[in-house]
Write a protein that holds these residues in place. Structure first.
Motif, PDB file in Angstrom:
ATOM      1  N   ASP A  44      -4.073  -1.443  -7.127  1.00 33.65           N
ATOM      2  CA  ASP A  44      -4.816  -1.805  -8.336  1.00 33.65           C
ATOM      3  C   ASP A  44      -3.878  -1.990  -9.528  1.00 33.65           C
ATOM      4  O   ASP A  44      -4.251  -1.754 -10.668  1.00 33.65           O
ATOM      5  CB  ASP A  44      -5.846  -0.732  -8.655  1.00 33.65           C
ATOM      6  N   THR A  46      -2.862   5.867  -0.453  1.00 26.80           N
ATOM      7  CA  THR A  46      -3.503   5.317  -1.664  1.00 26.80           C
ATOM      8  C   THR A  46      -2.587   5.418  -2.880  1.00 26.80           C
ATOM      9  O   THR A  46      -2.937   5.994  -3.909  1.00 26.80           O
ATOM     10  CB  THR A  46      -4.840   6.037  -1.953  1.00 26.80           C
ATOM     11  N   SER A  64      -6.551  -5.814  -5.986  1.00 22.12           N
ATOM     12  CA  SER A  64      -7.733  -5.184  -5.401  1.00 22.12           C
ATOM     13  C   SER A  64      -7.709  -3.693  -5.725  1.00 22.12           C
ATOM     14  O   SER A  64      -7.177  -3.297  -6.761  1.00 22.12           O
ATOM     15  CB  SER A  64      -7.776  -5.421  -3.886  1.00 22.12           C
ATOM     16  N   SER A  65      -8.240  -2.879  -4.832  1.00 21.47           N
ATOM     17  CA  SER A  65      -8.369  -1.443  -5.088  1.00 21.47           C
ATOM     18  C   SER A  65      -7.122  -0.682  -4.629  1.00 21.47           C
ATOM     19  O   SER A  65      -6.273  -1.207  -3.918  1.00 21.47           O
ATOM     20  CB  SER A  65      -9.609  -0.891  -4.398  1.00 21.47           C
ATOM     21  N   LYS A  66      -7.069   0.576  -5.021  1.00 19.05           N
ATOM     22  CA  LYS A  66      -5.910   1.426  -4.750  1.00 19.05           C
ATOM     23  C   LYS A  66      -6.017   2.027  -3.349  1.00 19.05           C
ATOM     24  O   LYS A  66      -6.383   3.187  -3.161  1.00 19.05           O
ATOM     25  CB  LYS A  66      -5.840   2.529  -5.818  1.00 19.05           C
TER      26      LYS A  66
END
Length: 205
Positions: free
Chosen positions: A84, A80, A187-189
């Motif tokens: 983002d 992760t 998008s997300s991390k």
């Protein structure tokens, strides 16, 4: 003295030195009579550094053990790190080698001398989704940022993975630094980097 050296002298008309042995030198200091010294002593007298790590073999091949060169990689999967738009600076805590100790063991290479440096590497990334649409990789130096991969709207599938490879030559001054960064947006991390990721560098000239 047969085979010796005769010197003019302020105290005697002639001062005779004995026969010089192998690998010795006649060294003067600008005021007193010159003396015979071994190679090691002569280097000290003349202010020449003693670099025993420079070896030239019979074929003329030169090996320099302290020549600037390093190879670093992650100690484990880097999870992760981006996705983002976070700009992640790679932490490469494991080393295959680090001649001259110029890699700090985490994220930064510091140039010991001014010169041209070769940097190569590969970023093995994973866990990207179809929404991640901008992948940017940079070699960041004190003098310039090198964009080595900038991919837009890649349309990757869910949980996809890939690799970006690069090779650049950077001009660096003594004490300049270099880091490797990676950012993905859209998008997300959740994007990660695998342990196969690596960074290598060496002084060219």
């Amino acid at each position: 003295t047969d085979g010796g050296i005769l010197l003019g002298s302020g105290t005697d008309p002639i001062t005779a030195l004995g026969v010089m042995s192998d690998s010795t030198f006649l060294v003067g200091d600008g005021s007193t009579d010159p003396v015979i010294e071994t190679a090691a002593d002569a280097r000290t007298s003349m202010g020449i550094a003693n670099h025993d790590d420079i070896v030239v073999d019979a074929d003329g091949i030169m090996v320099i053990d302290s020549q600037v060169s390093f190879s670093a990689y992650p100690s484990g999967t880097l999870s992760t790190i981006t996705g983002d738009s976070t700009t992640y600076t790679f932490v490469l805590a494991s080393e295959r080698w680090d001649q001259n100790s110029d890699w700090d063991g985490t994220s930064t290479f510091t140039a010991p001398v001014t010169g041209k440096y070769l940097f190569t590497g590969g970023i093995f990334w994973g866990n990207a989704t179809a929404s991640h649409d901008n992948f940017v990789t940079r070699v960041v130096t004190s003098n310039k940022n090198y964009y080595i991969e900038q991919t837009h709207n890649v349309g990757v599938s869910t949980s996809s993975q890939g690799m970006f490879a690069f090779s650049i030559i950077a001009d660096m001054d003594a004490a300049d630094t270099m880091t490797l960064t990676f950012d993905v947006s859209g998008s997300s991390k959740v994007v990660l980097s695998f342990t196969d990721t690596y960074l290598q560098g060496a002084l060219l000239h």
